[in-house]
Design an enzyme around this catalytic site. Structure first.
Site, short mmCIF file in Angstrom:
data_model
loop_
_atom_site.label_atom_id
_atom_site.label_comp_id
_atom_site.label_asym_id
_atom_site.label_seq_id
_atom_site.Cartn_x
_atom_site.Cartn_y
_atom_site.Cartn_z
CE LYS A 73 41.46 27.55 44.85
NZ LYS A 73 41.00 26.98 43.69
CD GLU A 79 52.75 37.84 38.05
OE1 GLU A 79 52.77 37.68 37.39
OE2 GLU A 79 54.04 38.22 38.66
CD GLU A 112 44.11 36.22 29.55
OE1 GLU A 112 43.26 35.98 30.70
OE2 GLU A 112 44.86 36.15 29.91
#
Ligand code: NAD
Length: 503
Positions: A179, A254, A390
């Site tokens: 996906k 990840e 982030e």
């Protein structure tokens, strides 16, 4: 593929979403739609998992010898070489990155396929013989495919992240459902087409284009999926881990990074050293507009060189040529979406409110598209949101240190732990600092390179598991210990019979 919106691939057939829903794919350089894909949902996902399950349980791919699997991976690499321009351009238009970056991505994808082909082709199919301490026992450990793999990928490196999962998954003999990000699915569609052209048995590769909270969430929880490998943000990654827990499937994550780039004054002692460190700090922070998981978004610089370093960095940041990724001379493309620009603006505003000093950028340029100017924020400190979270945009924060201990403490002061760099002319210091950094990749006098042969992944909240390298293949395998007794005899442990020790 027969029509633009038939981007779902199930068991060898390209199809539209069962619901008929579609999604427009936006060119971030001007905000216009340039493609339409199927907007898959849970029923499409269930079909895709069923196809992958059948192909794993009864199909030929898991039973194909490693040498033949490797040969197929090499054919895919050849096809990627043939289609480098087409797919590189597609990746550039979809993500906004420059055409050159798109081409380099295709080369890196090729390298991943070739690396995992070589890795499995070079293995002993007999497995690892274990010394059981007796001539009467033959013991061997073999590695088998995990089964059906769900592969969920982000929008910043759609094809590259897909290859870090697809190549080892196939090399190990698994079947999969991928996906891609709903924002950037096109290169993944192209890659699945190449897998089929290379001769992958039908059903081994399945693809569902669609959103994360339906298709992605279903894949993560699906009881017939054996492993979910996810690359994306921390918030989605924790949801994936939670959804996967009920079926105790294997999980590889990840996730993001807040990566320090530590510059010691001794690295800047010569004009060449200074130029290199500044140039690489720019590259670390602003490559692909900072939308890189390992972006060097935190400059941690020794106080004695801060002013000179930041002045030069800001000057060069202001000269970075923004524009459509396919235009000649453009060095940096747009961000992927309007939402990503808004997020970046919000982080910069919060930093300025908290006392950061703007040295470059800090605004959108005029004109269409999702652009934001490369931004340097000086006088930052570790408690600011922009330093801790982030941003995933072209924003570089600057912190300073006086001592080596302070540099290490700052560099490790993050909940993430994906990558970090140290710049120094002192070899001993480089070794000391590299040993103390709690990050999955540490660069010494460099930033950004990775090798397919070396594991990639993060400490802390940057993830679980590793991609690339032998460890990246191991994620897609189960170890099986086969213990053969060459001289079987009764053990006499149980009732009624004489115990062995009394015999
Ligand atoms: P994201 O988390 O928003 O989305 C990633 C993928 O997960 C997409 O396909 C999305 O549709 C899907 N998704 C979203 N919610 C989901 C859910 N509840 N269940 C299952 N799937 C779901 O991330 P993004 O914005 O596409 O990508 C940027 C992030 O990816 C950044 O945090 C970046 O650091 C990270 N990233 C990490 C690496 C790495 O190697 N560690 C590499 C590239 C990107």
């Amino acid at each position: 593929m027969t029509a633009a919106q038939q981007t779902i691939h199930v068991g060898g057939e390209w199809r539209a979403a069962l619901s008929g829903a579609t999604r427009e794919i936006i060119d971030p350089a001007d905000g216009t739609a340039f493609a339409v894909v199927a907007e898959g949902g849970v029923p499409d996902t269930d079909d895709a998992v069923a196809a992958a399950r059948a192909a794993f349980d009864d199909g030929s791919w898991p039973r194909t010898p490693a040498a033949a699997r490797a040969a197929l991976l090499r054919r895919v690499a050849d096809l990627l070489k043939r289609d480098r321009e087409r797919i590189g351009a597609l990746e550039s238009q979809d993500t906004g990155k420059t055409l050159e970056e798109g081409r380099i991505d295709v080369d890196c994808v090729r390298d991943a396929f070739l690396y995992f082909a070589d890795l499995v082709a070079g293995e002993d199919p007999g497995g690892r013989v274990v010394d059981a301490g007796s001539d009467e026992i033959h013991s061997v450990v073999v590695h088998e495919p995990v089964g059906v793999c769900a592969l969920i990928t982000p929008w910043n490196y759609p094809l590259l992240q897909a290859s870090w999962k697809i190549a080892p998954a196939l090399a190990a003999g698994n079947t999969f459902v991928i996906k891609p990000s709903e924002l950037t699915p096109l290169s993944t569609v192209a890659l699945v087409e190449l897998l089929l052209e290379a001769g992958l048995p039908l059903g081994a590769a399945n693809l569902v284009t669609g959103p994360g909270d339906t298709v992605g969430a279903r894949l993560a929880e699906h009881p017939d999926v054996d492993l979910v490998s996810f690359t994306g943000g921390l918030a989605s990654g924790t949801k994936v881990a939670r959804a996967a827990a009920d079926s105790v499937k294997k999980v590889a994550l990840e996730l993001g990074g807040k990566n320090p780039n530590v510059v010691f004054a001794d690295a800047c002692a010569t004009p060449e050293g200074f130029d290199t460190a500044v140039d690489q700090a720019l590259n670390a922070a602003f490559l692909h507009s900072g939308q890189v998981c390992s972006a060097g978004s935190r400059l941690v610089v020794e106080a004695s060189v801060r002013e000179r370093f930041v002045a030069e960095l800001a000057r060069r940041a202001g000269r970075i040529r923004l524009g459509r990724g396919t235009d000649e001379g453009v060095e940096c493309g747009p961000l992927v979406s309007a939402a990503q620009v808004a997020r970046t603006e919000e982080y910069v505003s919060s930093a300025l409110r908290e006392g950061a000093v703007l040295r470059a950028g800090g605004e959108r340029p005029d004109g269409p598209g999702y652009f934001y100017r490369p931004t340097v924020l000086d006088r930052c400190h570790r408690r600011m949101r922009v330093v801790r979270e982030e941003v995933f945009g072209p924003v570089l924060t600057v912190e300073t240190f006086e001592t080596e201990d302070e540099a290490v403490a700052l560099a490790n002061d993050t909940e993430y732990g994906l990558a970090g760099a140290v710049w120094t002319a002192d070899e001993e210091r480089a070794r000391r600092v590299a040993a103390r950094l709690r990050h999955g990749t540490v660069w010494i006098n460099d930033f950004h390179p990775y090798l397919p042969q070396a594991e990639w992944g993060g400490f802390g909240k940057s993830g679980i598991g590793r991609e690339l390298g032998p460890g990246g293949l191991a994620e897609y395998r189960e170890a099986k210990h086969i213990y053969r007794n060459l001289a079987p005899r009764p053990v006499r442990w149980f009732a009624g019979e004489q115990r062995k020790d009394q015999a």
